[in-house]
Motif scaffolding. Structure first.
Motif, PDB file in Angstrom:
ATOM      1  N   ILE A  98      74.803  21.624 123.666  1.00 23.29           N
ATOM      2  CA  ILE A  98      74.664  20.754 122.499  1.00 23.29           C
ATOM      3  C   ILE A  98      73.251  20.963 121.953  1.00 23.29           C
ATOM      4  O   ILE A  98      72.267  20.808 122.673  1.00 23.29           O
ATOM      5  CB  ILE A  98      74.865  19.270 122.860  1.00 23.29           C
ATOM      6  N   VAL A  99      73.177  21.309 120.688  1.00 21.36           N
ATOM      7  CA  VAL A  99      71.893  21.614 120.060  1.00 21.36           C
ATOM      8  C   VAL A  99      71.631  20.622 118.931  1.00 21.36           C
ATOM      9  O   VAL A  99      72.555  20.282 118.168  1.00 21.36           O
ATOM     10  CB  VAL A  99      71.876  23.058 119.511  1.00 21.36           C
ATOM     11  N   LEU A 100      70.392  20.140 118.854  1.00 21.29           N
ATOM     12  CA  LEU A 100      69.976  19.290 117.743  1.00 21.29           C
ATOM     13  C   LEU A 100      69.096  20.125 116.822  1.00 21.29           C
ATOM     14  O   LEU A 100      68.104  20.716 117.275  1.00 21.29           O
ATOM     15  CB  LEU A 100      69.199  18.076 118.260  1.00 21.29           C
ATOM     16  N   LEU A 101      69.471  20.188 115.566  1.00 18.75           N
ATOM     17  CA  LEU A 101      68.673  20.959 114.611  1.00 18.75           C
ATOM     18  C   LEU A 101      68.568  20.180 113.301  1.00 18.75           C
ATOM     19  O   LEU A 101      69.207  19.145 113.118  1.00 18.75           O
ATOM     20  CB  LEU A 101      69.282  22.347 114.386  1.00 18.75           C
ATOM     21  N   LYS A 102      67.722  20.682 112.411  1.00 20.54           N
ATOM     22  CA  LYS A 102      67.558  20.035 111.111  1.00 20.54           C
ATOM     23  C   LYS A 102      68.032  21.000 110.038  1.00 20.54           C
ATOM     24  O   LYS A 102      67.576  22.142 109.973  1.00 20.54           O
ATOM     25  CB  LYS A 102      66.104  19.645 110.882  1.00 20.54           C
ATOM     26  N   GLU A 112      78.565  25.374 119.994  1.00 22.11           N
ATOM     27  CA  GLU A 112      79.523  26.479 119.889  1.00 22.11           C
ATOM     28  C   GLU A 112      80.913  26.042 120.346  1.00 22.11           C
ATOM     29  O   GLU A 112      81.888  26.771 120.166  1.00 22.11           O
ATOM     30  CB  GLU A 112      79.023  27.665 120.726  1.00 22.11           C
ATOM     31  N   ASN A 113      80.947  24.851 120.967  1.00 25.66           N
ATOM     32  CA  ASN A 113      82.223  24.278 121.403  1.00 25.66           C
ATOM     33  C   ASN A 113      82.412  22.941 120.669  1.00 25.66           C
ATOM     34  O   ASN A 113      82.135  21.875 121.222  1.00 25.66           O
ATOM     35  CB  ASN A 113      82.217  24.077 122.919  1.00 25.66           C
ATOM     36  N   PRO A 114      82.856  22.962 119.400  1.00 29.66           N
ATOM     37  CA  PRO A 114      82.973  21.723 118.621  1.00 29.66           C
ATOM     38  C   PRO A 114      83.841  20.665 119.281  1.00 29.66           C
ATOM     39  O   PRO A 114      83.568  19.463 119.154  1.00 29.66           O
ATOM     40  CB  PRO A 114      83.592  22.198 117.295  1.00 29.66           C
ATOM     41  N   GLU A 115      84.857  21.104 119.993  1.00 28.15           N
ATOM     42  CA  GLU A 115      85.738  20.128 120.652  1.00 28.15           C
ATOM     43  C   GLU A 115      84.969  19.325 121.698  1.00 28.15           C
ATOM     44  O   GLU A 115      85.140  18.107 121.818  1.00 28.15           O
ATOM     45  CB  GLU A 115      86.916  20.853 121.296  1.00 28.15           C
ATOM     46  N   LEU A 116      84.110  20.007 122.473  1.00 34.23           N
ATOM     47  CA  LEU A 116      83.288  19.313 123.461  1.00 34.23           C
ATOM     48  C   LEU A 116      82.381  18.298 122.777  1.00 34.23           C
ATOM     49  O   LEU A 116      82.282  17.142 123.219  1.00 34.23           O
ATOM     50  CB  LEU A 116      82.438  20.334 124.234  1.00 34.23           C
ATOM     51  N   LEU A 117      81.729  18.709 121.711  1.00 33.55           N
ATOM     52  CA  LEU A 117      80.828  17.802 120.996  1.00 33.55           C
ATOM     53  C   LEU A 117      81.574  16.571 120.514  1.00 33.55           C
ATOM     54  O   LEU A 117      81.109  15.436 120.693  1.00 33.55           O
ATOM     55  CB  LEU A 117      80.187  18.547 119.818  1.00 33.55           C
ATOM     56  N   HIS A 118      82.732  16.744 119.965  1.00 35.48           N
ATOM     57  CA  HIS A 118      83.448  15.606 119.396  1.00 35.48           C
ATOM     58  C   HIS A 118      84.030  14.702 120.483  1.00 35.48           C
ATOM     59  O   HIS A 118      84.201  13.496 120.267  1.00 35.48           O
ATOM     60  CB  HIS A 118      84.506  16.099 118.413  1.00 35.48           C
ATOM     61  N   ARG A 119      84.312  15.264 121.652  1.00 42.68           N
ATOM     62  CA  ARG A 119      84.719  14.403 122.777  1.00 42.68           C
ATOM     63  C   ARG A 119      83.533  13.550 123.237  1.00 42.68           C
ATOM     64  O   ARG A 119      83.691  12.364 123.545  1.00 42.68           O
ATOM     65  CB  ARG A 119      85.227  15.258 123.946  1.00 42.68           C
ATOM     66  N   LEU A 120      82.364  14.167 123.274  1.00 37.16           N
ATOM     67  CA  LEU A 120      81.176  13.454 123.752  1.00 37.16           C
ATOM     68  C   LEU A 120      80.789  12.311 122.817  1.00 37.16           C
ATOM     69  O   LEU A 120      80.377  11.237 123.277  1.00 37.16           O
ATOM     70  CB  LEU A 120      80.008  14.429 123.920  1.00 37.16           C
ATOM     71  N   ILE A 121      80.904  12.514 121.515  1.00 41.77           N
ATOM     72  CA  ILE A 121      80.470  11.448 120.593  1.00 41.77           C
ATOM     73  C   ILE A 121      81.440  10.269 120.584  1.00 41.77           C
ATOM     74  O   ILE A 121      81.112   9.202 120.061  1.00 41.77           O
ATOM     75  CB  ILE A 121      80.248  11.971 119.161  1.00 41.77           C
ATOM     76  N   LYS A 122      82.607  10.448 121.192  1.00 37.56           N
ATOM     77  CA  LYS A 122      83.539   9.326 121.307  1.00 37.56           C
ATOM     78  C   LYS A 122      83.243   8.457 122.525  1.00 37.56           C
ATOM     79  O   LYS A 122      83.786   7.351 122.653  1.00 37.56           O
ATOM     80  CB  LYS A 122      84.986   9.844 121.400  1.00 37.56           C
ATOM     81  N   SER A 127      79.089   6.442 120.916  1.00 38.11           N
ATOM     82  CA  SER A 127      79.816   5.954 119.732  1.00 38.11           C
ATOM     83  C   SER A 127      79.248   4.644 119.184  1.00 38.11           C
ATOM     84  O   SER A 127      79.501   4.302 118.025  1.00 38.11           O
ATOM     85  CB  SER A 127      81.301   5.770 120.065  1.00 38.11           C
ATOM     86  N   LYS A 128      78.466   3.910 119.983  1.00 36.38           N
ATOM     87  CA  LYS A 128      77.901   2.641 119.504  1.00 36.38           C
ATOM     88  C   LYS A 128      76.790   2.857 118.478  1.00 36.38           C
ATOM     89  O   LYS A 128      76.355   1.908 117.815  1.00 36.38           O
ATOM     90  CB  LYS A 128      77.378   1.824 120.684  1.00 36.38           C
ATOM     91  N   ASP A 135      81.500  17.221 107.195  1.00 38.18           N
ATOM     92  CA  ASP A 135      82.642  18.082 106.854  1.00 38.18           C
ATOM     93  C   ASP A 135      82.562  19.441 107.546  1.00 38.18           C
ATOM     94  O   ASP A 135      83.603  20.079 107.771  1.00 38.18           O
ATOM     95  CB  ASP A 135      82.719  18.284 105.333  1.00 38.18           C
ATOM     96  N   ASP A 136      81.349  19.888 107.852  1.00 44.18           N
ATOM     97  CA  ASP A 136      81.210  21.216 108.475  1.00 44.18           C
ATOM     98  C   ASP A 136      81.357  21.180 109.993  1.00 44.18           C
ATOM     99  O   ASP A 136      81.143  22.185 110.665  1.00 44.18           O
ATOM    100  CB  ASP A 136      79.864  21.844 108.094  1.00 44.18           C
ATOM    101  N   GLY A 137      81.720  20.014 110.551  1.00 47.21           N
ATOM    102  CA  GLY A 137      81.926  19.907 111.993  1.00 47.21           C
ATOM    103  C   GLY A 137      80.701  19.478 112.773  1.00 47.21           C
ATOM    104  O   GLY A 137      80.792  19.182 113.969  1.00 47.21           O
ATOM    105  N   THR A 138      79.520  19.446 112.112  1.00 45.85           N
ATOM    106  CA  THR A 138      78.323  18.958 112.795  1.00 45.85           C
ATOM    107  C   THR A 138      78.338  17.433 112.808  1.00 45.85           C
ATOM    108  O   THR A 138      79.152  16.792 112.138  1.00 45.85           O
ATOM    109  CB  THR A 138      77.046  19.468 112.103  1.00 45.85           C
ATOM    110  N   VAL A 139      77.431  16.836 113.579  1.00 45.78           N
ATOM    111  CA  VAL A 139      77.334  15.376 113.684  1.00 45.78           C
ATOM    112  C   VAL A 139      75.983  14.952 113.128  1.00 45.78           C
ATOM    113  O   VAL A 139      74.933  15.422 113.593  1.00 45.78           O
ATOM    114  CB  VAL A 139      77.484  14.916 115.147  1.00 45.78           C
TER     115      VAL A 139
END
Length: 554
Positions: A98-102, A112-122, A127-128, A135-139
């Motif tokens: 998981i990378v944080l960028l600006k 590189e694994n969007p599914e993993l990222l979206h599982r983690l943010i749930k 999620s709080k 729209d581009d899949g980033t958070v």
């Protein structure tokens, strides 16, 4: 490769057993320290454990899973369990998943694994917070949540690789002197240059936040000053107490082109905000009541700082973590002698200040002559007869204090003072009544929490210049104090087996002296008591640094 003559056994629970009496012990210990934590260190077998945090720190230094596999194979007696190799690969790979960028002036989590990222943010830990998928899949992450999101993800086992960069901060040019104010030529040691370079970073390992881990006496302050001059930015320096603040100021004046009117002190005594501001942790955590807000945290955002230096990170008070989480856009340099925190918040240090960027074993610096050689000696004494009969019927807390304040320790202390007369000696204790009684009986000044700062400074200065040769210190002796000629420490009581405290106290006597005599670190411990159990815990730190531990009886 694997051979019975090697010193290492790797077990399937990720513990590593290392034979002390093996010719390859020292080399193996050095290799293991890069990616494993020492847990136990009795006479013949030391045990290490590979943990996620130890592996993430290794990964932050550019160590790969292949590097670790190679090191283990180099020293192992037997084939390494497959599950251990797999776990090393898994955890090393997690650093950077998981990378944080600006991008587009917004903070974004990407993977590189969007599914993993979206599982983690749930997950409820994440999620709080006010984050949302783009729209581009980033958070998208609000700037003020940069720190707490990093804390949350590390708790989930996925440390964020923060590549979002930093605000520049306000420029404030300064330079390092090649000659100190007293005319002494000065240049950085090779390891200090390496530490600064590691913090500043390079293309493949970006810098700007992280820790430099070096022993007391190795010149961590110099590393901080060099980072300041290289960046040339307004700087906030956070220190453990006023004595440390004034030591930093002396070093800044002595080794940089900065002048006195450019350096401010922000403490209980003075409130100055200047281009270089040195603030104490005590003033930052001061509030009128437990429910009141902290009065001085505005200092973090009061100026456009380009660098924040945290001195003695292992002592960083818990409330400071909250505000550190909100200033993740500032460059942050942590300086410490040990990654050990007694509150177990090592992962928060990793997430909020940064990963370990540079580490050098104490013994390496000793071999090169940068810190003094040391002998660590535990003297075990019987409990004083006046309380021996009642001891077993006391409550546990009373037993501990009785053992620590054992009157027999005073006679041993007096014998050691006579034995080492002529050397600069520190007597270190926990309980005020005990240190005051020892000070009175040996005729030495005592510095404790209530000693006024002017009095402390005067006594430290007299000790430095040889007007007094013995100082008795309470817990204030654990903090950053510069007593370069101290070469003997006598520990009569401590904080319940604190490895962190042991690091600080040993560090007080590790600066090389002109006589080149080995430093002597004595611990006087009551036999057949809980104190002996605590002493065993403190030995772990000394063994981790490679110091032999002698047991004597008084």
């Amino acid at each position: 490769m694997y051979t019975p003559e090697n010193p290492l056994i790797v077990q399937s629970d990720s513990t590593l057993l290392l034979e002390v009496q093996n010719p390859r012990f020292s080399d193996a210990r050095m290799a293991l320290s890069a990616f494993a934590h020492l847990e136990k260190s009795p006479e013949y077998i030391h045990s290490y454990r590979i943990t996620p945090l130890s592996l993430w720190n290794a990964a932050s230094l550019g160590v790969t899973a292949e590097d670790i596999h190679t090191s283990i194979a180099e020293y192992s007696k037997y084939p390494v369990p497959e599950n251990v190799l797999a776990e090393i690969q898994e955890q090393i790979d997690r650093f950077g998943k998981i990378v944080l960028l600006k991008r587009d002036d917004q903070l974004r989590l990407t993977s590189e694994n969007p599914e993993l990222l979206h599982r983690l943010i749930k997950n409820p830990l994440v999620s709080k917070y006010d984050i949302r998928r783009d729209d581009d899949g980033t958070v998208l992450v609000p700037d003020l949540l940069r720190g707490v999101i990093k804390q949350s993800f590390i708790k989930l086992g996925y440390p964020i690789y923060d590549q979002a960069g930093y605000v520049p901060g306000e420029d404030y040019p300064m330079a390092f002197r090649s000659t100190t104010m007293d005319g002494t030529p000065f240049h950085l040691r090779a390891y200090q240059e390496e530490a600064v370079a590691a913090f500043l970073g390079r293309k493949d390992l970006p810098g700007g936040s992280g820790l430099a881990v070096l022993p007391c006496g190795a010149g961590k302050t110099i590393i901080g000053l060099k980072a300041m001059t290289e960046l040339g930015k307004k700087t906030l320096i956070l220190v453990s107490n006023i004595t440390a603040a004034r030591q930093w100021k002396r070093e800044i004046l002595n080794r940089t082109t900065l002048t006195e009117d450019e350096i401010g002190e922000y403490s209980g005594e003075t409130k100055e905000i200047l281009p270089i501001t040195i603030a104490t942790y005590q003033i930052l955590t001061h509030r009128k009541s437990k429910k009141a807000s902290f009065l001085h945290f505005d200092i973090f955002n009061q100026e456009n700082w380009g660098l924040i230096i945290y001195d003695e990170v292992h002592l960083l008070p818990a409330p400071v973590f909250k505000y550190t989480s909100e200033i993740q856009a500032r460059r942050r340099l942590g300086l410490t002698a040990t990654l050990i925190r007694e509150d177990g918040r090592e992962s928060d240090v990793f997430a909020l200040i940064g990963p370990k960027k540079y580490d050098v074993p104490w013994k390496d610096l000793e071999k090169e002559g940068w810190i003094a050689a040391a002998r660590c000696i535990e003297i075990r004494v019987d409990l004083d007869e006046s309380v021996r009969g009642e001891y077993l019927s006391m409550a546990p807390r009373q037993q501990i204090r009785t053992a620590y304040e054992n009157k027999r320790k005073i006679a041993i202390t007096q014998e050691l003072l006579a034995k080492h007369k002529g050397r600069k000696i520190l007597i270190l204790g926990l309980y005020i009544a005990q240190v005051e009684e020892i000070g009175r009986l040996v005729g030495a000044p005592v510095i404790q929490g209530s000693t006024p700062n002017e009095e402390r400074d005067r006594l430290y200065e007299e000790f430095r210049h040889g007007k007094i040769s013995v100082l008795v210190l309470s817990k204030v002796g654990n903090m950053a104090i510069d007593l370069p000629d101290a070469s003997v420490a006598i520990q009569v009581s401590g904080t319940f087996g604190s490895r962190q405290e042991e690091a600080q106290r040993l560090g007080r006597i590790l600066r090389p002296t002109e006589s080149q005599e080995p430093a002597l670190f004595y611990s006087i411990v009551t036999r057949d008591s809980k104190e002996l159990d605590f002493a065993m815990n403190r030995q772990l730190f000394l063994a981790e640094q490679g110091y032999p531990y002698e047991i004597h009886y008084g």
